[in-house]
Design an enzyme around this catalytic site. Structure first.
Site, PDB file in Angstrom:
ATOM      1  NE  ARG A 172      -3.438 -18.171   5.382  1.00  0.00           N
ATOM      2  CZ  ARG A 172      -4.734 -18.165   5.108  1.00  0.00           C
ATOM      3  NH1 ARG A 172      -5.534 -18.981   5.766  1.00  0.00           N
ATOM      4  NH2 ARG A 172      -5.240 -17.354   4.200  1.00  0.00           N
ATOM      5  NE  ARG A 176       2.227 -24.835  -6.450  1.00  0.00           N
ATOM      6  CZ  ARG A 176       1.707 -23.615  -6.437  1.00  0.00           C
ATOM      7  NH1 ARG A 176       2.404 -22.605  -6.906  1.00  0.00           N
ATOM      8  NH2 ARG A 176       0.505 -23.433  -5.965  1.00  0.00           N
ATOM      9  NE  ARG A 249      -0.735  -7.776  14.201  1.00  0.00           N
ATOM     10  CZ  ARG A 249      -0.151  -6.801  14.869  1.00  0.00           C
ATOM     11  NH1 ARG A 249      -0.543  -6.474  16.089  1.00  0.00           N
ATOM     12  NH2 ARG A 249       0.875  -6.149  14.343  1.00  0.00           N
ATOM     13  NE  ARG A 280      -2.348  -8.326   2.302  1.00  0.00           N
ATOM     14  CZ  ARG A 280      -2.900  -9.515   2.519  1.00  0.00           C
ATOM     15  NH1 ARG A 280      -2.401 -10.599   1.967  1.00  0.00           N
ATOM     16  NH2 ARG A 280      -3.955  -9.638   3.296  1.00  0.00           N
ATOM     17  CD  GLU A 302      -3.853  -5.964   4.193  1.00  0.00           C
ATOM     18  OE1 GLU A 302      -4.267  -5.982   3.019  1.00  0.00           O
ATOM     19  OE2 GLU A 302      -3.740  -6.987   4.876  1.00  0.00           O
ATOM     20  CE1 TYR A 350      -5.877 -16.067   7.765  1.00  0.00           C
ATOM     21  CE2 TYR A 350      -3.926 -16.892   8.893  1.00  0.00           C
ATOM     22  CZ  TYR A 350      -4.493 -16.120   7.909  1.00  0.00           C
ATOM     23  OH  TYR A 350      -3.690 -15.399   7.066  1.00  0.00           O
ATOM     24  CG  ASP A 352      -8.476 -19.454   3.222  1.00  0.00           C
ATOM     25  OD1 ASP A 352      -8.023 -18.392   3.683  1.00  0.00           O
ATOM     26  OD2 ASP A 352      -7.761 -20.424   2.905  1.00  0.00           O
TER      27      ASP A 352
HETATM   28  N1  UDP Z   1       3.825 -14.737   4.707  1.00  0.00           N
HETATM   29  C1  UDP Z   1       5.148 -14.383   4.652  1.00  0.00           C
HETATM   30  N2  UDP Z   1       5.599 -13.612   3.631  1.00  0.00           N
HETATM   31  C2  UDP Z   1       4.782 -13.182   2.648  1.00  0.00           C
HETATM   32  C3  UDP Z   1       3.421 -13.571   2.676  1.00  0.00           C
HETATM   33  C4  UDP Z   1       2.964 -14.342   3.730  1.00  0.00           C
HETATM   34  O1  UDP Z   1       5.918 -14.734   5.539  1.00  0.00           O
HETATM   35  O2  UDP Z   1       5.249 -12.474   1.748  1.00  0.00           O
HETATM   36  C5  UDP Z   1       3.362 -15.534   5.870  1.00  0.00           C
HETATM   37  C6  UDP Z   1       2.829 -14.637   6.972  1.00  0.00           C
HETATM   38  O3  UDP Z   1       3.155 -15.222   8.218  1.00  0.00           O
HETATM   39  C7  UDP Z   1       1.337 -14.676   6.732  1.00  0.00           C
HETATM   40  C8  UDP Z   1       1.149 -16.114   6.294  1.00  0.00           C
HETATM   41  O4  UDP Z   1       2.297 -16.384   5.501  1.00  0.00           O
HETATM   42  O5  UDP Z   1       0.614 -14.354   7.903  1.00  0.00           O
HETATM   43  C9  UDP Z   1      -0.120 -16.367   5.509  1.00  0.00           C
HETATM   44  O6  UDP Z   1      -0.144 -15.545   4.368  1.00  0.00           O
HETATM   45  P1  UDP Z   1      -1.467 -15.273   3.533  1.00  0.00           P
HETATM   46  O7  UDP Z   1      -1.075 -14.578   2.296  1.00  0.00           O
HETATM   47  O8  UDP Z   1      -2.221 -16.547   3.431  1.00  0.00           O
HETATM   48  O9  UDP Z   1      -2.223 -14.267   4.508  1.00  0.00           O
HETATM   49  P2  UDP Z   1      -3.602 -13.456   4.377  1.00  0.00           P
HETATM   50  O10 UDP Z   1      -3.792 -13.111   2.922  1.00  0.00           O
HETATM   51  O11 UDP Z   1      -4.657 -14.339   4.967  1.00  0.00           O
HETATM   52  O12 UDP Z   1      -3.332 -12.246   5.213  1.00  0.00           O
END
Ligand code: UDP
Length: 369
Positions: A172, A176, A249, A280, A302, A350, A352
């Site tokens: 996801r 870059r 989850r 986060r 969270e 999952y 978006d």
């Molecule tokens: N992820 C990570 N470190 C980060 C942010 C995301 O390893 O700092 C990984 C983690 O496994 C997460 C996945 O990337 O479940 C997808 O992140 P995303 O931000 O897309 O998750 P969402 O916002 O859907 O919870």
């Protein structure tokens, strides 16, 4: 002749789009929701003039022209672009993985140096075909980035070792070799000005909406009201978990208002170490460029949680085991000729937000074809 053409269970994004399109086509829609508000997990409310994302950060992004044109009929979008900050034991890194991240990690300044570093780390662990999230992550960004920015966060988020998680989850996030902190590779991105609740309310304007109604507890009586049902709740709950429960989850949110203008300087800061219990912190005012009371700020921590039946499901666990159980539920769903299953929970995907809208628009097209 029934009173409604469609009973739509769930006033989230799938339900709202379906209701809007069908109402525009002259159908009578009743939308119900168990909660006392519309907009599902995209729900926002105002606190001291700050729009708060109650169930976690929602940043709209899409490459789908039709979906982008569609949402812009119901909201004005600002130019918010997510650039996440990662805090690993006090060290600050840019996310997604880009040249700023690699510069901070290794002091490299050019794409060639960064690539050479990652290639060396990948080759040191000899991965040909990544079989799980750990192998996928190391293949993409090497061991240092994996250890500091991925492992701890992911294990907190999913409650499992990275070796027991599917590789697709980490894909996801873009990788870059440019100095570009944009979290998404999307052509269009933004936040509806004034929040998602207003946007969803605009979509639902022509439909009848009743809140605080538990569909599964009153199924027979509610089904009687309409010719067809659109169900956006958990698919396993619909079938009374008769084949077993799918895994989800869950999350817990701790929100507080602080008497200060600025807490962390960014909308999203990820805590990527294993020890900090939250994944986060969201500082909501930065989604709308500091709107609201200038001397206050609202933050949300969270905390990922194990899901047990009765908890709010937020994320499907899209691994093999749950995928094959879902396929069995889907076979049952296919036999329910008058029911459309949609959304993150109804389709156990999952998704978006833009993908949910695309799926709802497609469901409308195939229902009216
Ligand atoms: N992820 C990570 N470190 C980060 C942010 C995301 O390893 O700092 C990984 C983690 O496994 C997460 C996945 O990337 O479940 C997808 O992140 P995303 O931000 O897309 O998750 P969402 O916002 O859907 O919870």
């Amino acid at each position: 002749m029934k009173r409604y053409n469609y009973l739509i269970v769930g006033a989230g994004i799938f339900g709202a789009v379906f209701a809007e399109r069908m109402t525009a086509a002259g159908k009578r829609c009743l939308v119900i929701d168990r909660r006392d508000h519309i907009a599902g997990n995209a729900y926002t409310y105002e606190q001291d003039g700050i729009v708060v994302h109650k169930y976690g950060p929602h940043i709209f992004h899409t490459n789908d022209e039709e979906v982008w044109a569609y949402v812009n009929r119901f909201a004005r979008f600002n130019r918010f672009t997510l650039g996440t900050v990662a805090n690993y034991r006090g060290e600050i890194y840019s996310l997604p993985f880009n040249m700023y991240t690699f510069n901070r990690m290794w002091d490299v300044t050019t794409p060639e140096e960064a690539e050479a570093m990652i290639t060396a780390q990948r080759e040191a662990v000899c991965i040909n075909e990544p079989k799980n999230l750990e192998e996928q992550a190391i293949s993409l960004v090497g061991t240092d980035v994996y250890e500091k920015l991925i492992r701890g966060y992911t294990e907190k988020q999913w409650g499992r070792s990275c070796r027991d998680l599917p590789a697709f989850i980490i894909k996801r996030l873009p990788v870059r070799y440019t100095y570009d902190n944009n979290y998404f590779n999307a052509l269009y991105q933004g936040i509806p000005i004034g929040g998602y609740t207003k946007m969803i309310a605009n979509m639902l304007a022509g439909a009848e909406v009743r809140l605080g109604i538990d569909y599964l507890a009153n199924k027979a009586e509610l089904d009687d009201l309409a010719e067809k049902v659109v169900y956006t709740g958990p698919i396993d709950a619909y079938f009374s978990y008769r084949l077993g429960a799918l895994e989800y989850r869950s999350l817990r949110f701790e929100t507080e208002t602080l008497d200060k203008p600025n807490y962390q300087g960014n909308a999203v800061v990820n805590y990527t170490d294993r020890e900090t219990p939250w994944t986060r912190i969201i500082e909501h005012k930065w989604f709308e460029f500091g709107a609201g009371d200038p001397n206050k700020t609202v933050i949300t921590r969270e905390y990922p949680q194990t899901w047990t039946p009765g908890d709010e499901p937020y994320y499907p666990m899209n691994d093999e085991k749950n995928g094959s159980l879902y396929a069995k539920y889907q076979a049952l769903a296919d036999k329910e000729k008058n029911v459309i299953f949609g959304g993150r929970l109804g389709e156990y995907k999952y998704y978006d937000m833009d993908q949910v809208i695309r799926a709802a628009l497609d469901a409308v097209k195939s229902s009216t074809a």
